[in-house]
Design a protein around this motif. Structure first.
Motif, PDB file in Angstrom:
ATOM      1  N   SER A  57       0.811  -1.213   0.000  1.00 25.41           N
ATOM      2  CA  SER A  57       0.000   0.000   0.000  1.00 25.41           C
ATOM      3  C   SER A  57       0.846   1.266   0.000  1.00 25.41           C
ATOM      4  O   SER A  57       0.331   2.362  -0.247  1.00 25.41           O
ATOM      5  CB  SER A  57      -0.938   0.006   1.215  1.00 25.41           C
ATOM      6  OG  SER A  57      -0.204   0.097   2.424  1.00 25.41           O
ATOM      7  N   SER A  58       2.143   1.122   0.264  1.00 24.96           N
ATOM      8  CA  SER A  58       3.050   2.275   0.265  1.00 24.96           C
ATOM      9  C   SER A  58       3.681   2.523  -1.100  1.00 24.96           C
ATOM     10  O   SER A  58       4.452   3.473  -1.263  1.00 24.96           O
ATOM     11  CB  SER A  58       4.167   2.068   1.306  1.00 24.96           C
ATOM     12  OG  SER A  58       3.624   1.912   2.598  1.00 24.96           O
ATOM     13  N   GLN A 117       8.413   3.007  -7.012  1.00 24.16           N
ATOM     14  CA  GLN A 117       9.103   3.144  -5.736  1.00 24.16           C
ATOM     15  C   GLN A 117       8.195   2.815  -4.558  1.00 24.16           C
ATOM     16  O   GLN A 117       6.987   2.942  -4.631  1.00 24.16           O
ATOM     17  CB  GLN A 117       9.629   4.584  -5.550  1.00 24.16           C
ATOM     18  CG  GLN A 117      10.770   4.968  -6.456  1.00 24.16           C
ATOM     19  CD  GLN A 117      11.345   6.333  -6.085  1.00 24.16           C
ATOM     20  OE1 GLN A 117      10.711   7.127  -5.392  1.00 24.16           O
ATOM     21  NE2 GLN A 117      12.558   6.594  -6.538  1.00 24.16           N
ATOM     22  N   VAL A 118       8.847   2.398  -3.471  1.00 24.02           N
ATOM     23  CA  VAL A 118       8.178   2.239  -2.185  1.00 24.02           C
ATOM     24  C   VAL A 118       9.034   2.958  -1.152  1.00 24.02           C
ATOM     25  O   VAL A 118      10.213   2.639  -0.987  1.00 24.02           O
ATOM     26  CB  VAL A 118       8.028   0.753  -1.787  1.00 24.02           C
ATOM     27  CG1 VAL A 118       7.387   0.630  -0.414  1.00 24.02           C
ATOM     28  CG2 VAL A 118       7.201   0.006  -2.819  1.00 24.02           C
ATOM     29  N   ARG A 119       8.453   3.917  -0.481  1.00 30.56           N
ATOM     30  CA  ARG A 119       9.183   4.699   0.513  1.00 30.56           C
ATOM     31  C   ARG A 119       8.812   4.201   1.908  1.00 30.56           C
ATOM     32  O   ARG A 119       7.647   4.209   2.304  1.00 30.56           O
ATOM     33  CB  ARG A 119       8.865   6.187   0.377  1.00 30.56           C
ATOM     34  CG  ARG A 119       9.054   6.721  -1.035  1.00 30.56           C
ATOM     35  CD  ARG A 119       8.875   8.219  -1.106  1.00 30.56           C
ATOM     36  NE  ARG A 119      10.031   8.925  -0.596  1.00 30.56           N
ATOM     37  CZ  ARG A 119      11.110   9.220  -1.337  1.00 30.56           C
ATOM     38  NH1 ARG A 119      11.165   8.864  -2.624  1.00 30.56           N
ATOM     39  NH2 ARG A 119      12.120   9.856  -0.797  1.00 30.56           N
ATOM     40  N   LEU A 120       9.824   3.749   2.638  1.00 24.37           N
ATOM     41  CA  LEU A 120       9.602   3.151   3.947  1.00 24.37           C
ATOM     42  C   LEU A 120      10.674   3.601   4.932  1.00 24.37           C
ATOM     43  O   LEU A 120      11.831   3.817   4.538  1.00 24.37           O
ATOM     44  CB  LEU A 120       9.613   1.628   3.864  1.00 24.37           C
ATOM     45  CG  LEU A 120       8.492   0.971   3.057  1.00 24.37           C
ATOM     46  CD1 LEU A 120       8.812  -0.496   2.822  1.00 24.37           C
ATOM     47  CD2 LEU A 120       7.166   1.122   3.783  1.00 24.37           C
ATOM     48  N   PRO A 121      10.330   3.699   6.215  1.00 24.43           N
ATOM     49  CA  PRO A 121      11.345   4.038   7.219  1.00 24.43           C
ATOM     50  C   PRO A 121      12.162   2.812   7.589  1.00 24.43           C
ATOM     51  O   PRO A 121      11.828   1.678   7.216  1.00 24.43           O
ATOM     52  CB  PRO A 121      10.492   4.508   8.403  1.00 24.43           C
ATOM     53  CG  PRO A 121       9.235   3.697   8.280  1.00 24.43           C
ATOM     54  CD  PRO A 121       8.990   3.558   6.800  1.00 24.43           C
ATOM     55  N   SER A 122      13.215   3.051   8.351  1.00 24.47           N
ATOM     56  CA  SER A 122      14.051   1.937   8.810  1.00 24.47           C
ATOM     57  C   SER A 122      13.647   1.489  10.217  1.00 24.47           C
ATOM     58  O   SER A 122      14.424   0.835  10.909  1.00 24.47           O
ATOM     59  CB  SER A 122      15.529   2.339   8.796  1.00 24.47           C
ATOM     60  OG  SER A 122      15.755   3.473   9.632  1.00 24.47           O
ATOM     61  N   LEU A 144      11.489  -9.027   0.634  1.00 23.72           N
ATOM     62  CA  LEU A 144      10.239  -9.459   0.029  1.00 23.72           C
ATOM     63  C   LEU A 144      10.294  -9.328  -1.483  1.00 23.72           C
ATOM     64  O   LEU A 144       9.942 -10.260  -2.225  1.00 23.72           O
ATOM     65  CB  LEU A 144       9.089  -8.621   0.594  1.00 23.72           C
ATOM     66  CG  LEU A 144       7.699  -8.877   0.032  1.00 23.72           C
ATOM     67  CD1 LEU A 144       7.197 -10.255   0.438  1.00 23.72           C
ATOM     68  CD2 LEU A 144       6.728  -7.800   0.515  1.00 23.72           C
ATOM     69  N   PHE A 145      10.750  -8.187  -1.967  1.00 26.40           N
ATOM     70  CA  PHE A 145      10.804  -7.952  -3.405  1.00 26.40           C
ATOM     71  C   PHE A 145      11.806  -8.877  -4.079  1.00 26.40           C
ATOM     72  O   PHE A 145      11.563  -9.367  -5.187  1.00 26.40           O
ATOM     73  CB  PHE A 145      11.170  -6.495  -3.686  1.00 26.40           C
ATOM     74  CG  PHE A 145      10.073  -5.508  -3.344  1.00 26.40           C
ATOM     75  CD1 PHE A 145       8.816  -5.937  -2.972  1.00 26.40           C
ATOM     76  CD2 PHE A 145      10.298  -4.143  -3.416  1.00 26.40           C
ATOM     77  CE1 PHE A 145       7.804  -5.043  -2.660  1.00 26.40           C
ATOM     78  CE2 PHE A 145       9.299  -3.234  -3.107  1.00 26.40           C
ATOM     79  CZ  PHE A 145       8.048  -3.683  -2.733  1.00 26.40           C
ATOM     80  N   ASN A 167       9.748  -8.711  -7.492  1.00 23.70           N
ATOM     81  CA  ASN A 167       9.168  -7.377  -7.636  1.00 23.70           C
ATOM     82  C   ASN A 167      10.273  -6.389  -8.015  1.00 23.70           C
ATOM     83  O   ASN A 167      11.316  -6.331  -7.364  1.00 23.70           O
ATOM     84  CB  ASN A 167       8.504  -6.955  -6.312  1.00 23.70           C
ATOM     85  CG  ASN A 167       7.622  -5.733  -6.457  1.00 23.70           C
ATOM     86  OD1 ASN A 167       8.024  -4.728  -7.028  1.00 23.70           O
ATOM     87  ND2 ASN A 167       6.421  -5.813  -5.909  1.00 23.70           N
ATOM     88  N   GLN A 168      10.043  -5.603  -9.063  1.00 27.92           N
ATOM     89  CA  GLN A 168      11.085  -4.718  -9.592  1.00 27.92           C
ATOM     90  C   GLN A 168      11.063  -3.323  -8.975  1.00 27.92           C
ATOM     91  O   GLN A 168      11.859  -2.465  -9.355  1.00 27.92           O
ATOM     92  CB  GLN A 168      10.948  -4.602 -11.115  1.00 27.92           C
ATOM     93  CG  GLN A 168      11.134  -5.919 -11.844  1.00 27.92           C
ATOM     94  CD  GLN A 168      12.499  -6.542 -11.573  1.00 27.92           C
ATOM     95  OE1 GLN A 168      13.534  -5.894 -11.726  1.00 27.92           O
ATOM     96  NE2 GLN A 168      12.497  -7.805 -11.152  1.00 27.92           N
TER      97      GLN A 168
END
Length: 247
Positions: free
Chosen positions: A143-144, A149-154, A199-200, A205-206
């Motif tokens: 969902s992000s 792109q997927v933007r996620l925190p660490s 996961l990708f 997942n590219q």
């Protein structure tokens, strides 16, 4: 032994029902569709008769704070009153790791109210706090996504496979009441963005994962560094991400 799983037709509850039946126990899957309603009390006395322990994995149909709080308080108080009358010796409630840490999540506050209702009751209890499910964290990652792109925190996560949670709950049901909180989690702690990269890589997942500490994939809430991971002494499952993806 006889066990009652309230919410026993849902994903986690039905898994515990199956697990305990495989071990030879008499298990009741209690839910509105099986004639048991913890809000109005229908069917509770019959379901709880001669039960040694009860597991509550019910969930509020409305996850906003006030309705969820009202649901959990009413459901828990009705359930505990019926358990007390039936002589049930162990009440187990499924809750969430991190709900007592700094956050701005109304549903977490509702779950805290549920936990307090359990403590206020007179039935010996164990509160089981679980980390997020692996497939739920995957959903948050998906969902992000924004284009490629997927933007996620660490922020650290330690998700658990549902099968491992089911195993833990089935075991705890047969143990004496802890009278306290037991945390359960997956075997691997990692950063949120690293979870997405693994996961990708495993699924082909590219999309590119971009580390962005301002990203808020968890319902728009700011994530404290320890909100989604257990403390010391948690019971850990055996299913890592690679095994979970393979299954």
């Amino acid at each position: 032994m006889k066990f009652v799983i309230v919410g026993g037709t849902g994903r986690v509850g039905s898994g515990v029902v199956t697990k305990l039946r495989q071990q030879g126990h008499d298990v009741v899957a209690a839910a509105p569709e099986t004639g048991v309603d913890t809000i109005n009390g229908t069917g509770l006395d019959k379901a709880l008769d001669s039960a040694a322990a009860v597991l509550d994995v019910t969930n509020s149909p409305d996850m906003s704070e006030q309705p969820a709080t009202e649901f959990f308080r009413t459901s828990t108080r009705n359930l505990l009153a019926a358990e007390s009358s039936a002589g049930v010796g162990h009440h187990v409630t499924l809750s969430i790791v991190g709900i007592d840490r700094p956050h701005d999540l109304g549903y977490y506050r509702a779950k805290l109210a549920q936990e307090q209702a359990v403590r206020d009751g007179d039935v010996p209890y164990t509160i089981v706090r679980s980390t997020q499910f692996m497939d739920f964290v995957k959903m948050l990652v998906d969902s992000s996504a924004d284009g490629t792109q997927v933007r996620l925190p660490s922020t650290m996560v330690q998700p658990i496979a549902v099968t491992d949670l089911v195993d833990a709950l089935a075991t705890i049901m047969t143990e004496p009441p802890a009278g306290s909180i037991v945390e359960v989690a997956g075997p691997e702690a990692m950063a949120f963005d690293e979870f997405a990269r693994r996961l990708f890589a495993a699924t082909g997942n590219q999309r590119t994962v971009v580390t962005d500490q301002s990203a808020t994939p968890f319902f728009g809430a700011a994530l404290g560094e320890r909100l989604l991971v257990p403390g010391a002494g948690a019971r850990l499952g055996s299913t890592g991400i690679a095994d979970w993806l393979a299954s």
